[in-house]
Design a protein around this motif. Sequence first.
Motif, PDB file in Angstrom:
ATOM      1  N   ASN A 219      -9.975  58.498 -16.947  1.00 56.84           N
ATOM      2  CA  ASN A 219      -8.834  58.825 -17.993  1.00 56.84           C
ATOM      3  C   ASN A 219      -8.479  57.809 -18.956  1.00 56.84           C
ATOM      4  N   SER A 220      -8.657  56.376 -18.414  1.00 52.86           N
ATOM      5  CA  SER A 220      -8.338  55.606 -19.299  1.00 52.86           C
ATOM      6  C   SER A 220      -9.309  54.432 -19.906  1.00 52.86           C
ATOM      7  N   CYS A 221     -11.130  55.099 -20.005  1.00 53.30           N
ATOM      8  CA  CYS A 221     -11.742  54.436 -20.511  1.00 53.30           C
ATOM      9  C   CYS A 221     -11.598  54.908 -22.085  1.00 53.30           C
ATOM     10  N   ASP A 222     -11.695  53.811 -22.988  1.00 49.05           N
ATOM     11  CA  ASP A 222     -11.472  54.277 -24.653  1.00 49.05           C
ATOM     12  C   ASP A 222     -12.249  53.297 -25.011  1.00 49.05           C
ATOM     13  N   ASP A 223     -13.486  54.147 -25.993  1.00 48.50           N
ATOM     14  CA  ASP A 223     -13.878  53.106 -26.917  1.00 48.50           C
ATOM     15  C   ASP A 223     -13.532  51.664 -27.791  1.00 48.50           C
ATOM     16  N   CYS A 231     -13.160  36.434 -21.090  1.00 50.07           N
ATOM     17  CA  CYS A 231     -11.750  36.764 -19.998  1.00 50.07           C
ATOM     18  C   CYS A 231     -12.700  37.530 -19.255  1.00 50.07           C
ATOM     19  N   VAL A 232     -11.950  36.735 -17.874  1.00 52.19           N
ATOM     20  CA  VAL A 232     -12.813  37.040 -16.742  1.00 52.19           C
ATOM     21  C   VAL A 232     -11.417  38.070 -15.825  1.00 52.19           C
ATOM     22  N   CYS A 233     -11.124  38.741 -15.748  1.00 54.35           N
ATOM     23  CA  CYS A 233      -9.774  39.103 -14.681  1.00 54.35           C
ATOM     24  C   CYS A 233     -10.566  39.058 -13.048  1.00 54.35           C
ATOM     25  N   THR A 234      -8.985  39.225 -12.684  1.00 61.12           N
ATOM     26  CA  THR A 234      -9.518  40.040 -10.671  1.00 61.12           C
ATOM     27  C   THR A 234     -10.340  41.280 -10.603  1.00 61.12           C
ATOM     28  N   GLU A 235     -10.388  42.128  -9.181  1.00 61.63           N
ATOM     29  CA  GLU A 235     -10.550  42.815  -9.019  1.00 61.63           C
ATOM     30  C   GLU A 235      -9.487  43.754  -8.557  1.00 61.63           C
ATOM     31  N   GLU A 236      -8.747  43.428  -8.448  1.00 63.57           N
ATOM     32  CA  GLU A 236      -7.249  44.375  -9.058  1.00 63.57           C
ATOM     33  C   GLU A 236      -7.094  45.264  -9.267  1.00 63.57           C
ATOM     34  N   TYR A 237      -6.863  46.207  -8.913  1.00 69.53           N
ATOM     35  CA  TYR A 237      -6.222  47.424  -9.484  1.00 69.53           C
ATOM     36  C   TYR A 237      -4.534  47.762  -9.788  1.00 69.53           C
ATOM     37  N   ASP A 244       0.823  49.948 -28.914  1.00 70.36           N
ATOM     38  CA  ASP A 244      -0.413  50.089 -29.408  1.00 70.36           C
ATOM     39  C   ASP A 244       0.489  50.427 -31.461  1.00 70.36           C
ATOM     40  N   GLU A 245      -0.368  48.888 -31.839  1.00 74.94           N
ATOM     41  CA  GLU A 245       0.641  49.251 -33.390  1.00 74.94           C
ATOM     42  C   GLU A 245       1.016  51.122 -33.674  1.00 74.94           C
ATOM     43  N   ASP A 246       0.067  52.122 -33.067  1.00 73.20           N
ATOM     44  CA  ASP A 246       0.593  53.625 -33.778  1.00 73.20           C
ATOM     45  C   ASP A 246       1.430  53.776 -32.773  1.00 73.20           C
ATOM     46  N   GLY A 247       1.946  53.545 -31.998  1.00 75.18           N
ATOM     47  CA  GLY A 247       2.593  54.415 -30.814  1.00 75.18           C
ATOM     48  C   GLY A 247       2.287  55.041 -29.519  1.00 75.18           C
ATOM     49  N   GLU A 248       0.778  54.628 -29.889  1.00 74.15           N
ATOM     50  CA  GLU A 248       0.279  55.460 -28.433  1.00 74.15           C
ATOM     51  C   GLU A 248      -0.030  54.379 -27.258  1.00 74.15           C
ATOM     52  N   VAL A 249       0.351  55.117 -25.953  1.00 75.99           N
ATOM     53  CA  VAL A 249       0.233  54.189 -24.677  1.00 75.99           C
ATOM     54  C   VAL A 249      -0.878  53.956 -24.421  1.00 75.99           C
ATOM     55  N   ILE A 250      -1.347  52.769 -23.695  1.00 78.09           N
ATOM     56  CA  ILE A 250      -2.007  52.589 -23.585  1.00 78.09           C
ATOM     57  C   ILE A 250      -1.944  52.062 -22.074  1.00 78.09           C
ATOM     58  N   THR A 251      -3.037  52.086 -21.641  1.00 76.96           N
ATOM     59  CA  THR A 251      -2.898  52.272 -20.020  1.00 76.96           C
ATOM     60  C   THR A 251      -4.026  51.258 -19.563  1.00 76.96           C
ATOM     61  N   TYR A 252      -3.788  49.626 -19.030  1.00 80.49           N
ATOM     62  CA  TYR A 252      -4.547  48.985 -18.566  1.00 80.49           C
ATOM     63  C   TYR A 252      -4.976  48.666 -16.800  1.00 80.49           C
ATOM     64  N   PRO A 253      -5.817  48.668 -16.698  1.00 75.66           N
ATOM     65  CA  PRO A 253      -6.695  49.090 -14.794  1.00 75.66           C
ATOM     66  C   PRO A 253      -5.623  47.470 -14.354  1.00 75.66           C
ATOM     67  N   ASN A 254      -5.339  46.180 -15.307  1.00 71.56           N
ATOM     68  CA  ASN A 254      -4.104  45.094 -14.340  1.00 71.56           C
ATOM     69  C   ASN A 254      -3.507  44.827 -15.785  1.00 71.56           C
ATOM     70  N   PRO A 255      -2.579  43.580 -15.264  1.00 64.79           N
ATOM     71  CA  PRO A 255      -2.424  42.776 -16.520  1.00 64.79           C
ATOM     72  C   PRO A 255      -3.356  42.294 -17.513  1.00 64.79           C
ATOM     73  N   CYS A 256      -4.327  41.099 -16.630  1.00 64.65           N
ATOM     74  CA  CYS A 256      -5.085  40.428 -16.745  1.00 64.65           C
ATOM     75  C   CYS A 256      -5.824  41.351 -18.126  1.00 64.65           C
ATOM     76  N   GLN A 259      -3.570  41.601 -21.033  1.00 64.39           N
ATOM     77  CA  GLN A 259      -3.797  40.406 -21.073  1.00 64.39           C
ATOM     78  C   GLN A 259      -4.800  39.696 -22.463  1.00 64.39           C
ATOM     79  N   CYS A 260      -5.878  39.948 -22.140  1.00 62.98           N
ATOM     80  CA  CYS A 260      -7.146  39.948 -22.611  1.00 62.98           C
ATOM     81  C   CYS A 260      -7.295  41.256 -24.003  1.00 62.98           C
ATOM     82  N   ASP A 261      -6.853  41.658 -23.939  1.00 63.61           N
ATOM     83  CA  ASP A 261      -6.785  42.336 -25.817  1.00 63.61           C
ATOM     84  C   ASP A 261      -5.256  41.969 -26.075  1.00 63.61           C
ATOM     85  N   GLY A 262      -4.814  40.686 -26.251  1.00 60.50           N
ATOM     86  CA  GLY A 262      -3.658  40.275 -27.088  1.00 60.50           C
ATOM     87  C   GLY A 262      -1.987  40.505 -26.673  1.00 60.50           C
ATOM     88  N   PHE A 263      -1.855  40.971 -26.155  1.00 57.55           N
ATOM     89  CA  PHE A 263      -0.712  41.544 -25.195  1.00 57.55           C
ATOM     90  C   PHE A 263       0.127  40.378 -23.977  1.00 57.55           C
TER      91      PHE A 263
END
Length: 272
Positions: A219-223, A231-237, A244-256, A259-263
């Motif tokens: 569900n979180s797949c987004d091109d 950026c290297v992240c851990t295996e933790e889910y 985002d800037e358009d007011g849409e909620v984005i879900t990431y697998p983990n905080p890393c 943060q890699c995407d600039g948040f």
Amino acid sequence: MKTIKQILILLLVVLPLGISCSDDDTKTKDTQKSASLRVVFNEMKNNFNIAGRSSSDDDDEMCFDFVYPITLSYNTGTTVTVNSIDELIDLLSNEDEDMYLEAIAFPFQIQYLASGTTVTINSEDDFEGIIDECDFDTYDDDDYMDSECFQLVYPFSIINTTNSETFLMESESQLYAFFEGLDDEDEDFNFDFVYPISVIVDGATVVVSNSYQFEEILNSCDDDYDYDDDCVCTEEYSPVCVIDEDGEVITYPNPCHAQCDGFTESDFVDCN
């Protein structure tokens, strides 16, 4: 990519499987695990903005609603009777990877919202037909097939839940050959992953412990996600959400990943 997604939806589809029921109703019904049910629930989560999900199409509406009451079961085996759409939305809002709805008692009825016509659904095949008719997003749709947002990590095992027989898959070609070799009689077999499995998402390896986690990753797949290649992240889910800037909620697998995407942590919001 299309072939692997078709295989994945087959793995997620578990045909007739009796689940033990346990609630206060002495006349509980046997339930059957249903991939179509999860497709409908994903659609509902988008349309009703459940768990931070919102539809990308402002004109998107549900094709039908259930005729209540319906009987559902959690992955834990707990059975619940749902008497209204408000009750169902409440249950969906409180799902998590430890306890999520995965089964429904057949037969049940649905009502098309446009025409008011009522239809009886007697089997998973009937349910799949409704999903196709309503054009709900499934994991073999082009949006998912073209995203290439994850890769399965080999080896892993799959299980025939009918007889508990397991099969070790050591490569993609072996997985393809296995399913291509199934004949018509094998279509009634019930397959699933033997969890945990690992998948690679945006260069990071994520350990998936159950089908709900796997569904959340899909569900979180987004091109549009463009992670820093360095950026290297851990295996933790451990999903986190940002707006985002358009007011849409984005879900990431983990905080890393976020943060890699600039948040930053100050950007994190409640996913529920």
